[in-house]
Scaffold this motif. Structure first.
Motif, PDB file in Angstrom:
ATOM      1  N   PRO A 207       0.830  -1.065  -0.100  1.00  0.00           N
ATOM      2  CA  PRO A 207      -0.020   0.038  -0.043  1.00  0.00           C
ATOM      3  C   PRO A 207       0.991   1.337  -0.062  1.00  0.00           C
ATOM      4  CG  PRO A 207      -0.060  -1.199   1.966  1.00  0.00           C
ATOM      5  CD  PRO A 207       0.653  -1.929   1.052  1.00  0.00           C
ATOM      6  N   VAL A 208       0.249   2.168  -0.556  1.00  0.00           N
ATOM      7  CA  VAL A 208       1.076   3.679  -0.736  1.00  0.00           C
ATOM      8  C   VAL A 208       0.207   4.533   0.453  1.00  0.00           C
ATOM      9  CG1 VAL A 208       1.456   5.765  -2.038  1.00  0.00           C
ATOM     10  CG2 VAL A 208       1.756   3.497  -2.908  1.00  0.00           C
ATOM     11  N   VAL A 209       1.015   5.301   1.238  1.00  0.00           N
ATOM     12  CA  VAL A 209       0.418   6.335   2.095  1.00  0.00           C
ATOM     13  C   VAL A 209       0.856   7.643   1.557  1.00  0.00           C
ATOM     14  CG1 VAL A 209       0.326   4.674   4.195  1.00  0.00           C
ATOM     15  CG2 VAL A 209       2.472   6.108   3.749  1.00  0.00           C
ATOM     16  N   GLY A 210       0.073   8.556   1.857  1.00  0.00           N
ATOM     17  CA  GLY A 210       0.617   9.969   1.845  1.00  0.00           C
ATOM     18  C   GLY A 210       0.791  10.650   3.037  1.00  0.00           C
ATOM     19  N   LEU A 211       2.191  10.737   3.279  1.00  0.00           N
ATOM     20  CA  LEU A 211       2.613  11.404   4.603  1.00  0.00           C
ATOM     21  C   LEU A 211       2.678  12.728   4.691  1.00  0.00           C
ATOM     22  CD1 LEU A 211       3.924  10.535   7.527  1.00  0.00           C
ATOM     23  CD2 LEU A 211       6.289  10.616   6.168  1.00  0.00           C
ATOM     24  N   VAL A 212       2.140  13.584   5.629  1.00  0.00           N
ATOM     25  CA  VAL A 212       2.091  14.865   5.907  1.00  0.00           C
ATOM     26  C   VAL A 212       2.915  14.951   7.329  1.00  0.00           C
ATOM     27  CG1 VAL A 212       0.711  16.960   6.127  1.00  0.00           C
ATOM     28  CG2 VAL A 212      -0.005  14.983   4.796  1.00  0.00           C
ATOM     29  N   THR A 213       3.907  15.937   7.095  1.00  0.00           N
ATOM     30  CA  THR A 213       4.630  16.236   8.334  1.00  0.00           C
ATOM     31  C   THR A 213       4.800  17.722   8.246  1.00  0.00           C
ATOM     32  OG1 THR A 213       6.871  16.098   6.755  1.00  0.00           O
ATOM     33  CG2 THR A 213       6.537  14.204   7.977  1.00  0.00           C
ATOM     34  N   VAL A 214       5.373  18.198   9.398  1.00  0.00           N
ATOM     35  CA  VAL A 214       5.607  19.580   9.571  1.00  0.00           C
ATOM     36  C   VAL A 214       7.269  19.724   9.254  1.00  0.00           C
ATOM     37  CG1 VAL A 214       5.641  21.468  10.961  1.00  0.00           C
ATOM     38  CG2 VAL A 214       3.669  19.924  11.147  1.00  0.00           C
ATOM     39  N   GLY A 215       7.408  20.639   8.476  1.00  0.00           N
ATOM     40  CA  GLY A 215       8.877  20.975   8.082  1.00  0.00           C
ATOM     41  C   GLY A 215       9.810  21.564   9.573  1.00  0.00           C
ATOM     42  N   ARG A 216      10.840  20.799   9.618  1.00  0.00           N
ATOM     43  CA  ARG A 216      11.476  21.088  10.844  1.00  0.00           C
ATOM     44  C   ARG A 216      12.198  22.634  10.936  1.00  0.00           C
ATOM     45  NH1 ARG A 216      14.118  18.649   7.229  1.00  0.00           N
ATOM     46  NH2 ARG A 216      16.492  18.844   6.713  1.00  0.00           N
ATOM     47  N   LYS A 217      12.118  23.032   9.729  1.00  0.00           N
ATOM     48  CA  LYS A 217      13.065  24.472   9.399  1.00  0.00           C
ATOM     49  C   LYS A 217      11.788  25.422   9.268  1.00  0.00           C
ATOM     50  CE  LYS A 217      17.503  22.916   7.909  1.00  0.00           C
ATOM     51  NZ  LYS A 217      18.317  22.919   6.594  1.00  0.00           N
ATOM     52  N   THR A 218      10.865  25.252   8.313  1.00  0.00           N
ATOM     53  CA  THR A 218       9.811  25.922   7.891  1.00  0.00           C
ATOM     54  C   THR A 218       8.595  26.093   8.718  1.00  0.00           C
ATOM     55  OG1 THR A 218       8.760  24.426   6.419  1.00  0.00           O
ATOM     56  CG2 THR A 218      10.556  25.725   5.530  1.00  0.00           C
ATOM     57  N   GLY A 219       8.372  25.009   9.266  1.00  0.00           N
ATOM     58  CA  GLY A 219       6.959  24.928  10.144  1.00  0.00           C
ATOM     59  C   GLY A 219       5.929  24.548   9.121  1.00  0.00           C
ATOM     60  N   GLN A 220       5.921  24.392   7.906  1.00  0.00           N
ATOM     61  CA  GLN A 220       4.999  24.414   6.934  1.00  0.00           C
ATOM     62  C   GLN A 220       4.876  22.898   6.736  1.00  0.00           C
ATOM     63  OE1 GLN A 220       6.459  26.184   3.194  1.00  0.00           O
ATOM     64  NE2 GLN A 220       6.125  28.237   3.947  1.00  0.00           N
ATOM     65  N   ARG A 221       3.380  22.565   6.339  1.00  0.00           N
ATOM     66  CA  ARG A 221       3.279  21.147   5.930  1.00  0.00           C
ATOM     67  C   ARG A 221       4.070  20.609   4.830  1.00  0.00           C
ATOM     68  NH1 ARG A 221      -1.860  19.169   7.860  1.00  0.00           N
ATOM     69  NH2 ARG A 221      -2.363  18.218   6.067  1.00  0.00           N
ATOM     70  N   ARG A 222       4.436  19.578   5.027  1.00  0.00           N
ATOM     71  CA  ARG A 222       5.276  18.737   3.724  1.00  0.00           C
ATOM     72  C   ARG A 222       4.517  17.646   3.583  1.00  0.00           C
ATOM     73  NH1 ARG A 222       7.382  23.132   1.927  1.00  0.00           N
ATOM     74  NH2 ARG A 222       9.065  24.080   3.159  1.00  0.00           N
ATOM     75  N   THR A 223       4.232  16.967   2.334  1.00  0.00           N
ATOM     76  CA  THR A 223       3.654  16.089   1.890  1.00  0.00           C
ATOM     77  C   THR A 223       4.451  15.233   1.160  1.00  0.00           C
ATOM     78  OG1 THR A 223       1.581  17.328   1.960  1.00  0.00           O
ATOM     79  CG2 THR A 223       1.418  15.060   0.853  1.00  0.00           C
ATOM     80  N   THR A 224       4.434  13.773   1.273  1.00  0.00           N
ATOM     81  CA  THR A 224       5.187  12.813   0.260  1.00  0.00           C
ATOM     82  C   THR A 224       4.330  11.415   0.183  1.00  0.00           C
ATOM     83  OG1 THR A 224       7.481  11.910  -0.273  1.00  0.00           O
ATOM     84  CG2 THR A 224       6.704  11.901   1.979  1.00  0.00           C
TER      85      THR A 224
END
Length: 148
Positions: A34-51
């Motif tokens: 299965p593929v997951v879409g992972l949403v993290t918070v950027g450690r430097k920017t504080g912005q949402r990051r998706t992969t």
């Protein structure tokens, strides 16, 4: 910036748009996982990051991810982000899960790694390419909500 990084970012943006737009129905499986879409918070920017990542182990209790970066000597950015901010979200099978991420260690990591390389032998090849121990990340569910 390395060409690998540029190509990775471009392909990730395209896949993420299609994956999330279809709520995981398109690109929902890869390499038998299965593929997951992972949403993290950027450690430097504080912005949402998706992969998007494959999840060799994904059940109701936990999801295991492999921070292989194709055997690169560096940890992938998503892994560095979730180490700094371990509360993340994943889209899996049409549902968003709020989860807490942690890196498996010791006997737990060994047992998970053995299962993971049986599911996809490519991870073992990635490990041979690098001197770093490839992290196995365990995502444990906090709550579950349907996608809007």
């Amino acid at each position: 910036m390395r060409i690998k990084d540029v190509l990775y970012k471009f392909s990730t943006r395209l896949h993420v748009a299609v994956f999330f737009g279809s709520k995981g129905r398109v690109f929902g499986r890869a390499l038998g996982m299965p593929v997951v879409g992972l949403v993290t918070v950027g450690r430097k920017t504080g912005q949402r990051r998706t992969t998007m990542l494959t999840a060799p182990i994904a059940d109701d209790e936990r999801i295991a991810l492999v921070a292989s970066f194709g055997g690169d000597d560096r940890h992938p950015a998503w892994y560095r982000n979730l180490r700094a901010n371990p509360d993340v979200e994943v889209l899996l099978r049409g549902r968003t899960r709020s989860v807490h991420a942690r890196t498996a260690t010791g006997a737990e990591r060994e047992a998970l790694w053995a299962r993971i390389v049986k599911i996809h032998a490519g991870y073992e090849r990635y490990q041979r390419r690098t001197d770093r121990q490839i992290p196995v990340v365990v995502l444990e569910q906090r709550s579950m909500k349907p996608l809007p």
